[in-house]
Design an enzyme around this catalytic site. Structure first.
Site, PDB file in Angstrom:
ATOM      1  N   GLU A  47       0.928  -1.084   0.117  1.00 17.40           N
ATOM      2  CA  GLU A  47       0.090  -0.080  -0.061  1.00 17.40           C
ATOM      3  C   GLU A  47       0.791   1.079   0.039  1.00 17.40           C
ATOM      4  O   GLU A  47       1.754   1.186   0.826  1.00 17.40           O
ATOM      5  CB  GLU A  47      -0.913  -0.057   1.045  1.00 17.40           C
ATOM      6  N   CYS A 243      -6.819   1.227   1.635  1.00 17.83           N
ATOM      7  CA  CYS A 243      -7.671   2.552   1.612  1.00 17.83           C
ATOM      8  C   CYS A 243      -7.352   3.456   0.568  1.00 17.83           C
ATOM      9  O   CYS A 243      -8.346   4.178   0.164  1.00 17.83           O
ATOM     10  CB  CYS A 243      -7.562   3.343   2.911  1.00 17.83           C
ATOM     11  N   ASN A 377     -12.143  -2.540  -1.208  1.00 11.47           N
ATOM     12  CA  ASN A 377     -11.149  -2.978  -0.070  1.00 11.47           C
ATOM     13  C   ASN A 377     -11.984  -3.371   1.317  1.00 11.47           C
ATOM     14  O   ASN A 377     -12.828  -4.327   1.463  1.00 11.47           O
ATOM     15  CB  ASN A 377     -10.121  -1.685   0.245  1.00 11.47           C
ATOM     16  N   GLU A 378     -11.814  -2.399   2.467  1.00 12.14           N
ATOM     17  CA  GLU A 378     -12.557  -2.571   3.498  1.00 12.14           C
ATOM     18  C   GLU A 378     -13.968  -2.043   3.440  1.00 12.14           C
ATOM     19  O   GLU A 378     -14.300  -0.793   3.667  1.00 12.14           O
ATOM     20  CB  GLU A 378     -11.710  -2.141   4.664  1.00 12.14           C
TER      21      GLU A 378
END
Ligand code: AHR
Length: 664
Positions: A47, A243, A377-378
């Protein structure tokens, strides 16, 4: 039931002394070769956080090289003399550039000086490629600039470490390139560009790269950092992040299409980690996209990992956006879905397709053979599932061979998790990305997490996890790595449904981090592998090809009550004919241990025994850039008597035992 073992301890003076001790007998069923361990099992998650890309893996040394930082186009630059920022440059998506005008006096100077990322790290005698797009400001004649790497901290007579004059000979934009070789090593150098004489020059895309990048690529990556990744032998590489895929708002999501094509014309993106944590604030953190999807695919290929890109599902970060209008309405997802389809074409398409041709033009006519694609993603709630459904339908229709990765949300359990898993089954995604940044107590209790998972549903991708320590111990230290190792026995034992696992995050600059712990730390010249890195590497190097049942008293060895802090798993490697047993003792006491390789035929002997031991005396310490090799695994040879090894495992220790199956 523990067996009573009589061991011979050698007392001082080589007198044999009989001792009776309780041992822990781990029985490895060698005849029951079980589930295949996927080649993707242990991988890496990248990331762009902690200056992992610009200022890190991406070897560019100049910050704000295209003068596009939006709040201050000269951010990262000091200027002297007559400097103007202009907006009609040669690259339409990066229109700003700088005009260096004559100072008007022979003893005055027009100069721009770049500070790099926490300085510019250069090494004595190494070659650095300086390049700049430039033109003279007047038709006819030429102009001169002087490019210099300088040490502003120098007490010497001359700050310059390397420099050369470049003649700008055209009023048309052209790229000029020279190689500079510093006379000394300096972690925090600067790059200076002097205008020489009074004839003006326009400059754009000012760049400085080490020549010696990973595999010598020109728009290349830092060699020591990629080498550290390659050294893991990762099975999969997830990128470009968690994120940052979502963005703080949709405008700042990672847009892969902006990250490909000529590097000079990739538009800047705001990096959300600039401001996500105001207690770790970095106002100059942007994404140049110089490290873009082409470079990620290429690096994955070169380190032998399956590429696993993740794309936005049309939701801006749900933590930061309660308002439904922050997200793309379900019936307006077309361009997002098209981004996913086009990405597959970019990675795998023929060279006569639009996006396949771009890949070929960038230097890779062969497909990248991408097999996995993460969507979202989340994410959580029906906001996610109703959007994901649209993607799944479109991708299945056009590219049924692609494995789609959904998500179980940001938490390891709880309401969102419980909602999402059944939904992922309903949508028939291939893998579910689970995340768990959890404290020690969770890791200690999660040793059987996957034993009872549904064997028929989607497979598990443990896509982000790390032990965060209790009481604020949110930094890299040995004990956290040890508990990660303990937890991973559970991934390994359940390799029939756990197909991928990636620790997170990967990189952190010692001066630019927002998030700890991380796998690899670096400064401008050095890098260091943490204890968590070594745990990942030990698993990856010893992943084997098939699971073997391993029990103690008929139970899995997973830190259960009465197991004295032991965790264990076993695998068979049919490529090297090796039995591999991983044992972790998280307890405060060393423990007697017996490895019983049950079921071996009479003509089989175990040879070439080895044990790799990973232990630290100070549980709260880790390696540092100053002392990178303080805590490292140590390998030694090991003899076994028949099919039974009697040994001890130290307190707070991770051991990997290996024996080759040979014939008598
Ligand atoms: O890697 C740090 C962050 O942790 C990721 O962006 C996110 O997916 C998770 O919350």
């Amino acid at each position: 039931m523990k067996t009573l073992l009589t061991t011979l301890a050698l007392a001082a003076g080589l007198t044999a002394v009989a001792q009776t001790t309780d041992t822990h007998e781990l029985v490895i069923q060698t005849k029951k070769v079980g589930a295949q361990i996927q080649p993707t099992m242990y991988g890496l998650f990248f990331e762009d956080i902690n200056y992992a890309a610009d200022g890190g893996l991406y070897a560019e040394l100049v910050k704000n090289r295209s003068f596009e930082f939006p709040n201050n186009h000269l951010q990262g630059w000091k200027v002297a003399g007559k400097v103007e920022v202009k907006t009609d440059g040669p690259f339409d998506r990066n229109p700003h550039y700088v005009r260096l005008n004559g100072s008007g006096h022979g003893h005055k100077h027009t100069v721009i000086e770049n500070e790099g990322f926490f300085g510019i790290g250069v090494k004595q005698g190494e070659k650095y490629r300086f390049s700049v797009w430039a033109r003279t400001t007047k038709a006819g004649g030429s102009a001169k600039i002087y490019a210099e790497i300088a040490n502003t901290r120098s007490m010497g007579e001359n700050q310059g470490l390397a420099g050369t004059e470049i003649i700008i000979d055209s009023p048309e934009w052209k790229q000029y390139e020279v190689v500079l070789t510093p006379s000394a090593t300096e972690e925090k150098a600067v790059l200076r560009l002097f205008l020489r004489g009074q004839n003006g020059v326009d400059v754009e895309h000012v760049s400085l790269f080490p020549v010696d990048t990973w595999n010598g690529h020109k728009n290349g990556l830092r060699k020591d950092l990629v080498q550290a990744l390659a050294d893991v032998k990762p099975g999969v590489f997830r990128f470009p992040g968690g994120c940052i895929v979502e963005g703080t708002d949709l405008d700042t999501r990672y847009n892969w299409k902006n990250s490909v094509g000529p590097v000079e014309n990739r538009p800047l993106n705001e990096n959300r980690w600039q401001y996500t944590f105001t207690h770790r604030f970095f106002p100059d953190y942007y994404q140049s996209y110089g490290l873009g999807f082409y470079e990620y695919f290429l690096m994955s290929e070169e380190i032998g990992a399956e590429p696993l890109p993740v794309l936005s599902v049309g939701l801006a970060c749900q933590y930061q956006n309660d308002d439904i209008h922050a997200h793309v309405p379900v019936d307006e997802l077309d361009s997002y879905v098209q981004d996913a389809l086009d990405l597959i074409e970019f990675a795998n398409g023929a060279t006569d397709t639009k996006w396949g041709k771009l890949r070929a033009d960038m230097g890779h006519p062969e497909p990248f053979n991408m097999k996995f694609l993460g969507i979202g993603n989340e994410q959580w709630s029906s906001l996610f599932t109703e959007r994901l459904e649209v993607f799944v339908k479109a991708i299945r229709e056009k590219y049924p061979e692609i494995n789609i990765i959904g998500s179980s949300g940001p938490n390891s359990e709880g309401r969102d998790f419980d909602y999402l898993w059944p939904e992922m089954k309903r949508l028939e995604v291939d893998l579910v990305d689970e995340h768990f940044y959890r404290p020690e107590s969770w890791f200690l209790a999660a040793g059987n997490r996957y034993d009872n998972y549904d064997r028929k549903g989607p497979k598990v991708f443990a896509g982000e996890y790390a032990c965060h320590g209790a009481n604020g111990k949110k930094w890299n230290h040995f004990n956290a790595a040890l508990l990660e190792a303990a937890f991973m026995t559970n991934l390994e034992r359940n390799a029939d449904i756990v197909h991928m696992a990636t620790y997170a995050p990967l990189f952190a600059h010692v001066e630019g981090w927002q998030w700890r712990p991380d796998m690899i730390w670096f400064d401008n010249l050095r890098s260091v592998k943490t204890c968590s890195y070594y745990v990942q590497q030990l698993y990856s190097h010893n992943k084997g090809t098939n699971v073997l049942p391993l029990t103690m008293d008929g139970q899995t060895v997973s830190g259960q009550e009465g197991q004295d802090g032991l965790f264990a798993s076993a695998v068979w490697d049919n490529e090297t004919n090796t039995y591999i047993v991983k044992v972790i003792n998280v307890g405060e006491q060393s423990q007697p241990l017996t490895l019983n390789f049950a079921g071996l035929k009479k003509n089989v002997i175990l040879t070439d025994g080895k044990v790799i031991t990973f232990h630290a005396d100070d549980l709260l310490k880790d390696n540092t850039v100053e002392a990178p090799n303080t805590i490292v695994p140590v390998e030694s040879s090991l003899a076994i008597d028949g099919n039974v090894l009697n040994t001890r495992i130290g307190a707070k220790t991770f051991c990997v035992y290996k024996f080759v199956k040979s014939s008598k």
